[in-house]
Design an enzyme around this catalytic site. Structure first.
Site, PDB file in Angstrom:
ATOM      1  N   GLY A  18      -7.425 -43.892  11.919  1.00 43.97           N
ATOM      2  CA  GLY A  18      -7.625 -45.234  12.744  1.00 43.97           C
ATOM      3  C   GLY A  18      -7.578 -46.727  11.855  1.00 43.97           C
ATOM      4  O   GLY A  18      -8.321 -46.261  11.150  1.00 43.97           O
ATOM      5  N   ARG A  79      -2.541 -39.865  11.458  1.00 47.05           N
ATOM      6  CA  ARG A  79      -3.319 -38.881  11.485  1.00 47.05           C
ATOM      7  C   ARG A  79      -2.078 -37.749  11.064  1.00 47.05           C
ATOM      8  O   ARG A  79      -3.210 -36.571  10.778  1.00 47.05           O
ATOM      9  CB  ARG A  79      -3.885 -38.649  12.863  1.00 47.05           C
ATOM     10  N   ASP A 110     -13.316 -39.814   6.703  1.00 48.30           N
ATOM     11  CA  ASP A 110     -13.184 -38.324   6.069  1.00 48.30           C
ATOM     12  C   ASP A 110     -12.419 -37.756   6.450  1.00 48.30           C
ATOM     13  O   ASP A 110     -12.118 -37.284   4.925  1.00 48.30           O
ATOM     14  CB  ASP A 110     -14.460 -37.871   6.647  1.00 48.30           C
ATOM     15  N   THR A 132     -13.640 -47.427   8.819  1.00 48.70           N
ATOM     16  CA  THR A 132     -13.678 -46.729   9.405  1.00 48.70           C
ATOM     17  C   THR A 132     -14.972 -47.418  11.096  1.00 48.70           C
ATOM     18  O   THR A 132     -15.491 -48.132  10.419  1.00 48.70           O
ATOM     19  CB  THR A 132     -14.072 -45.219  10.213  1.00 48.70           C
ATOM     20  N   ASP A 134     -16.186 -46.648  13.257  1.00 49.05           N
ATOM     21  CA  ASP A 134     -17.109 -45.488  13.264  1.00 49.05           C
ATOM     22  C   ASP A 134     -18.582 -46.219  12.302  1.00 49.05           C
ATOM     23  O   ASP A 134     -19.818 -45.311  12.683  1.00 49.05           O
ATOM     24  CB  ASP A 134     -17.337 -44.643  13.139  1.00 49.05           C
ATOM     25  N   ASP A 136     -19.411 -44.224   9.457  1.00 49.47           N
ATOM     26  CA  ASP A 136     -19.878 -42.943  10.008  1.00 49.47           C
ATOM     27  C   ASP A 136     -19.518 -41.583   8.621  1.00 49.47           C
ATOM     28  O   ASP A 136     -19.681 -40.722   8.756  1.00 49.47           O
ATOM     29  CB  ASP A 136     -19.460 -41.706  10.964  1.00 49.47           C
ATOM     30  N   ARG A 178     -17.188 -40.959  17.783  1.00 45.77           N
ATOM     31  CA  ARG A 178     -17.245 -39.427  17.703  1.00 45.77           C
ATOM     32  C   ARG A 178     -18.536 -39.039  17.639  1.00 45.77           C
ATOM     33  O   ARG A 178     -18.705 -37.937  18.354  1.00 45.77           O
ATOM     34  CB  ARG A 178     -16.027 -38.963  17.321  1.00 45.77           C
TER      35      ARG A 178
HETATM   36  O1  F6P Z   1     -12.064 -42.793  14.481  1.00 46.61           O
HETATM   37  C1  F6P Z   1     -12.622 -44.692  14.831  1.00 46.61           C
HETATM   38  C2  F6P Z   1     -11.841 -43.651  16.420  1.00 46.61           C
HETATM   39  O2  F6P Z   1     -12.110 -44.868  16.938  1.00 46.61           O
HETATM   40  C3  F6P Z   1     -13.118 -42.908  16.784  1.00 46.61           C
HETATM   41  O3  F6P Z   1     -14.475 -43.150  17.199  1.00 46.61           O
HETATM   42  C4  F6P Z   1     -12.068 -42.985  17.997  1.00 46.61           C
HETATM   43  O4  F6P Z   1     -12.542 -41.038  18.529  1.00 46.61           O
HETATM   44  C5  F6P Z   1     -10.455 -42.030  17.534  1.00 46.61           C
HETATM   45  O5  F6P Z   1     -10.566 -43.667  16.093  1.00 46.61           O
HETATM   46  C6  F6P Z   1      -9.423 -42.824  18.735  1.00 46.61           C
HETATM   47  O6  F6P Z   1      -8.377 -42.025  17.659  1.00 46.61           O
HETATM   48  P1  F6P Z   1      -7.164 -42.517  18.653  1.00 46.61           P
HETATM   49  O7  F6P Z   1      -7.043 -43.474  18.102  1.00 46.61           O
HETATM   50  O8  F6P Z   1      -6.150 -41.715  17.852  1.00 46.61           O
HETATM   51  O9  F6P Z   1      -6.909 -42.578  20.120  1.00 46.61           O
END
Ligand code: F6P
Length: 348
Positions: A18, A79, A110, A132, A134, A136, A178
């Site tokens: 992301g 991804r 990760d 990220t 997040d 995390d 997440r």
């Molecule tokens: O990993 C970062 C993140 O923003 C998460 O918090 C979320 O679940 C995910 O990416 C959303 O991903 P996408 O942009 O593929 O919808």
């Protein structure tokens, strides 16, 4: 152990997973630092997908002019997991050779960094940078992108307060996160949320509603509940998802827990309730000054690692220093500190 036997001429850089604010600041820092050492830089488009499919572009000083405050990534992201098939892995390795990429800077979370770890095991010089919203990733105190996301969520909580107060409503705000509830916890504290619900601590809907009723009995006519997308009620063991599709790393698209909770609150508490899902707004726009500086420091340090022959590492923030740590130590999940979460509960 530093490997000074390799002659590095060209660095490849990619941004995977992301996107988040600060990626362009890293790219700029990598290009400018690399040029100081006379390395050329190749931008790999769309994460690992670009090296599998051979989509690359030279990055010059000119390419990175003016990108420091821009959100997103000029390189694009995806991804894609290049280790999913042997054919893709082989294509990636032969394209690295074909484009003369001697070392790779992988900027990601990760998933991206777990691929970087495998590349290192295949004897490809690689350095990781933790990204990220997040926050995390273990091994680093902070990832860049997180501070910007927290600022956006805090602003949203402030805005929800004024409308919640006017209408005497309960507002549920679903935010990203997440596996870890860093954004919900830190923005929840900063915005003065009345309940914070995170993936690390399953919640009992009755307890949440009881807490909201008690607050109303104390004369508080409105409440703000911040919930991370990965939070689960105690009687559910799966995530609430927005779609049944999974990405190449096996992750589901989360979303919907806020609405599920909002409905339950309205029924059980009897107060008018509205739900806001902040979604990708949290990942967009210009990085905060903090994220620009952190991203810049990571980019500079990553190139310095390559210059010193120190591969297979991720640059990490420890206290106020940026240090290299083994990539393998970086890719486990960092959960919200229970002490911090408990502290947040003092306020509701
Ligand atoms: O990993 C970062 C993140 O923003 C998460 O918090 C979320 O679940 C995910 O990416 C959303 O991903 P996408 O942009 O593929 O919808």
């Amino acid at each position: 152990m530093a490997d000074t036997t390799r002659k590095i001429k060209t660095i490849g850089i990619l941004t995977g997973g992301g996107d988040c604010p600060g990626l362009n600041a890293v790219i700029r820092a990598v290009v400018k630092t690399a040029h100081l050492y006379d390395y050329s830089v190749i931008g790999i488009r769309n994460g690992w997908k670009g090296i599998v499919e051979g989509e690359v572009e030279p990055l010059t000083e000119f390419s990175v002019t003016g990108i420091l405050p821009k959100g997103g990534t000029i390189l694009g992201t995806s991804r894609t997991n290049p280790l999913k098939s042997q054919e893709q892995t082989q294509q990636m390795l032969s394209n690295l050779k074909r484009f003369g990429i001697d070392a790779v800077v992988a900027v990601g979370g990760d998933d991206t960094l777990s691929v970087a770890t495998r590349l290192h095991q295949m004897n490809i010089p690689v350095v990781g940078i933790p990204k990220t919203i997040d926050n995390d990733l273990s091994g680093t105190d902070y990832t860049f992108g997180f501070d910007t996301a927290v600022s956006i969520v805090t602003d949203a909580i402030d805005r929800l307060h004024t409308t919640a107060e006017s209408h005497h409503r309960i507002m549920v705000l679903e935010v990203m996160g997440r596996h870890a509830g860093w954004i919900a916890t830190i923005a929840g504290i900063a915005g003065g949320a009345d309940q914070i619900l995170i993936p690390e601590v399953p919640f009992d809907i009755d307890d949440v509603c009881e807490g909201l009723k008690k607050r109303r009995e104390r004369g508080k006519k409105f409440s703000i509940v911040v919930i991370a997308e990965g939070a689960k009620p105690t009687d559910m063991n799966t995530f609430v998802t927005a779609s049944s599709k999974v990405d190449e790393f096996g992750h589901e698209q989360l979303g919907g827990i806020g609405h599920l909770l909002g409905r339950a609150i309205e029924e059980r508490v009897g107060s008018e309730t509205r739900v806001t899902v902040l979604g990708h707004v949290q990942r967009g726009g210009s990085p905060t000054a903090h994220d620009r500086v952190l991203a810049t420091r990571y980019g500079v340090k990553a190139v310095q690692q390559i210059h010193e022959g120190n591969y297979g590492v991720m640059v990490a923030l420890h206290g106020d220093k940026i240090v290299p740590i083994p990539l393998s130590d970086a890719i486990t999940q960092k959960k919200v500190d229970p002490e911090l979460y408990e502290m947040a509960r003092i306020f509701y």
